[in-house]
Design a protein around this motif. Structure first.
Motif, PDB file in Angstrom:
ATOM      1  N   ARG A   9      22.468  15.623 -15.378  1.00  0.00           N
ATOM      2  CA  ARG A   9      22.866  15.830 -13.980  1.00  0.00           C
ATOM      3  C   ARG A   9      23.893  14.762 -13.612  1.00  0.00           C
ATOM      4  O   ARG A   9      23.976  13.717 -14.274  1.00  0.00           O
ATOM      5  N   LYS A  10      24.647  15.036 -12.558  1.00  0.00           N
ATOM      6  CA  LYS A  10      25.612  14.046 -12.099  1.00  0.00           C
ATOM      7  C   LYS A  10      24.901  12.888 -11.414  1.00  0.00           C
ATOM      8  O   LYS A  10      23.950  13.105 -10.646  1.00  0.00           O
ATOM      9  N   ILE A  11      25.364  11.690 -11.712  1.00  0.00           N
ATOM     10  CA  ILE A  11      24.833  10.509 -11.042  1.00  0.00           C
ATOM     11  C   ILE A  11      25.783  10.160  -9.909  1.00  0.00           C
ATOM     12  O   ILE A  11      26.997  10.052 -10.128  1.00  0.00           O
ATOM     13  N   PRO A  12      25.279  10.005  -8.689  1.00  0.00           N
ATOM     14  CA  PRO A  12      26.170   9.723  -7.553  1.00  0.00           C
ATOM     15  C   PRO A  12      27.038   8.491  -7.804  1.00  0.00           C
ATOM     16  O   PRO A  12      26.569   7.482  -8.336  1.00  0.00           O
ATOM     17  N   PHE A  13      28.315   8.601  -7.421  1.00  0.00           N
ATOM     18  CA  PHE A  13      29.270   7.526  -7.651  1.00  0.00           C
ATOM     19  C   PHE A  13      30.103   7.292  -6.396  1.00  0.00           C
ATOM     20  O   PHE A  13      30.556   8.238  -5.758  1.00  0.00           O
ATOM     21  N   VAL A  14      30.292   6.032  -6.063  1.00  0.00           N
ATOM     22  CA  VAL A  14      31.171   5.647  -4.959  1.00  0.00           C
ATOM     23  C   VAL A  14      32.217   4.693  -5.516  1.00  0.00           C
ATOM     24  O   VAL A  14      31.871   3.671  -6.122  1.00  0.00           O
ATOM     25  N   LYS A  15      33.501   5.038  -5.332  1.00  0.00           N
ATOM     26  CA  LYS A  15      34.555   4.119  -5.744  1.00  0.00           C
ATOM     27  C   LYS A  15      34.771   3.103  -4.636  1.00  0.00           C
ATOM     28  O   LYS A  15      35.102   3.463  -3.497  1.00  0.00           O
ATOM     29  N   ILE A  59      22.551   5.035  -8.001  1.00  0.00           N
ATOM     30  CA  ILE A  59      23.857   5.244  -7.375  1.00  0.00           C
ATOM     31  C   ILE A  59      24.807   4.201  -7.959  1.00  0.00           C
ATOM     32  O   ILE A  59      24.487   3.008  -7.987  1.00  0.00           O
ATOM     33  N   LEU A  60      25.954   4.657  -8.444  1.00  0.00           N
ATOM     34  CA  LEU A  60      26.930   3.764  -9.057  1.00  0.00           C
ATOM     35  C   LEU A  60      28.013   3.397  -8.048  1.00  0.00           C
ATOM     36  O   LEU A  60      28.517   4.263  -7.324  1.00  0.00           O
ATOM     37  N   TYR A  61      28.384   2.124  -8.038  1.00  0.00           N
ATOM     38  CA  TYR A  61      29.433   1.620  -7.150  1.00  0.00           C
ATOM     39  C   TYR A  61      30.378   0.797  -8.009  1.00  0.00           C
ATOM     40  O   TYR A  61      29.949  -0.171  -8.650  1.00  0.00           O
ATOM     41  N   ASP A  62      31.658   1.183  -8.085  1.00  0.00           N
ATOM     42  CA  ASP A  62      32.572   0.533  -9.024  1.00  0.00           C
ATOM     43  C   ASP A  62      34.004   0.748  -8.557  1.00  0.00           C
ATOM     44  O   ASP A  62      34.331   1.822  -8.033  1.00  0.00           O
TER      45      ASP A  62
END
Length: 334
Positions: free
Chosen positions: A50-56, A28-31
């Motif tokens: 596939r899409k990698i989950p991302f949280v801004k 999970i990416l957090y940026d």
């Protein structure tokens, strides 16, 4: 393992996301995208299939971090988020301490709240300061000489205190030397916002005609060709080092400081010549005065990584240069 990558859309974070995903981890990416782009997320989806989950989000937002850690049932964190330009840190020290130190405190508070006690910290060889001897091993005294390096050292010391207070924590501080290169696909690589702060992306931009010439800071160092010597490691070797570190922490508690480098130094002129050979382009340069704070030589003693992580940097200088040029060509012709 469910792994949160803070700063995961950045240069090293994105390459680590690829490696961890390929090994079967849920990433999970957090940026906050302050020095990266949503385009990286699209490229990562192409590579991973596939899409990698991302949280801004900002790493200083403890509440959001806590919610993300719980929502995705995170087991471990790899902490890349932070500002990283030495020169800028001298001009904006408050920004650097706010982002790098306060941001880490925020992350640790969220982790503690959720009972997550495994973290890999993106540190730097800048914590050593002026080398007293070479190659640099992990026992070399730490004496950071600029605000950026001091923020890294403050966080390392803070993390050591955390382990001292609670022996269940599993913490590794990875002291990077100089990451360069790009993923073999050419889809992701180093794409700094604004003027590059590191040598390789500057060389790349000069070769691509985006800049007229490279300024080489100092030609009178006590090195074979008079220019500064550094340890350059391919970003994919570095990314694989993070995966190996998570494996180490799954088997042991405590605080660990580990160098990630090759153990070999290359001068600025070595890098220019290698890049010209790999790209078939000329890199015009001019030798100018030394830059304050630069040292003549700096390279790693990488044996601890070999022993603890079973990891040896294996990609060559030519691969570093060729992959960086492949990435530059891919973004030029999009």
């Amino acid at each position: 393992m469910n792994v949160l990558l803070t700063g995961g859309a950045g240069y090293i974070g994105s390459h680590t996301a690829v490696v961890l995903s390929q090994l079967g981890h849920q990433v999970i990416l957090y940026d906050n995208l302050s020095n990266s782009s949503c385009i990286v997320l699209e490229k990562l989806a192409q590579i991973a299939g596939r899409k990698i989950p991302f949280v801004k989000g900002d790493v200083r937002d403890t509440g959001l971090l806590s919610n993300v850690l719980a929502s995705y049932e995170i087991n471990a964190v790899v902490h890349f988020a932070g500002l990283k330009a030495v020169g800028e840190s001298a001009q904006k020290p408050i920004d650097y301490y706010t982002n790098n130190v306060q941001g880490t405190i925020s992350l640790l508070q969220a982790m503690q709240l959720r009972g997550i006690k495994t973290i890999v910290f993106s540190s730097s060889a800048t914590v050593y300061g002026e080398p007293r001897y070479l190659p640099l091993d992990e026992n070399h005294p730490t004496n950071a000489t600029n605000p950026y390096g001091r923020t890294k050292l403050h966080v390392e010391e803070m993390l050591r205190d955390v382990v001292t207070s609670d022996s269940q924590w599993r913490i590794a501080c990875l002291r990077y030397f100089n990451p360069v290169g790009a993923h073999e696909s050419g889809l992701i690589g180093e794409s700094p916002c604004g003027a590059p702060n590191n040598l390789m992306p500057y060389i790349v931009q000069v070769a691509a005609g985006q800049r007229a010439k490279l300024e080489v800071f100092g030609g009178d160092y006590p090195t074979p060709d008079g220019t500064g010597v550094r340890d350059y490691i391919h970003v994919m070797d570095l990314a694989e080092g993070h995966a190996a570190t998570l494996n180490l922490l799954s088997q042991t508690t405590g605080w660990h400081a580990i160098n990630l480098g090759t153990g070999k130094g290359y001068s600025v002129l070595d890098m220019i010549q290698a890049f010209e050979k790999a790209s078939g382009r000329q890199v015009p340069y001019e030798v100018v005065a030394r830059r304050a704070g630069d040292v003549a030589e700096c390279f790693a003693y990488p044996n601890k990584a070999r022993e603890l992580l079973n990891m040896t940097a294996r990609r060559t200088l030519n691969e570093m240069c060729a992959s960086a040029w492949r990435f530059q060509q891919s973004i030029q012709f999009e």
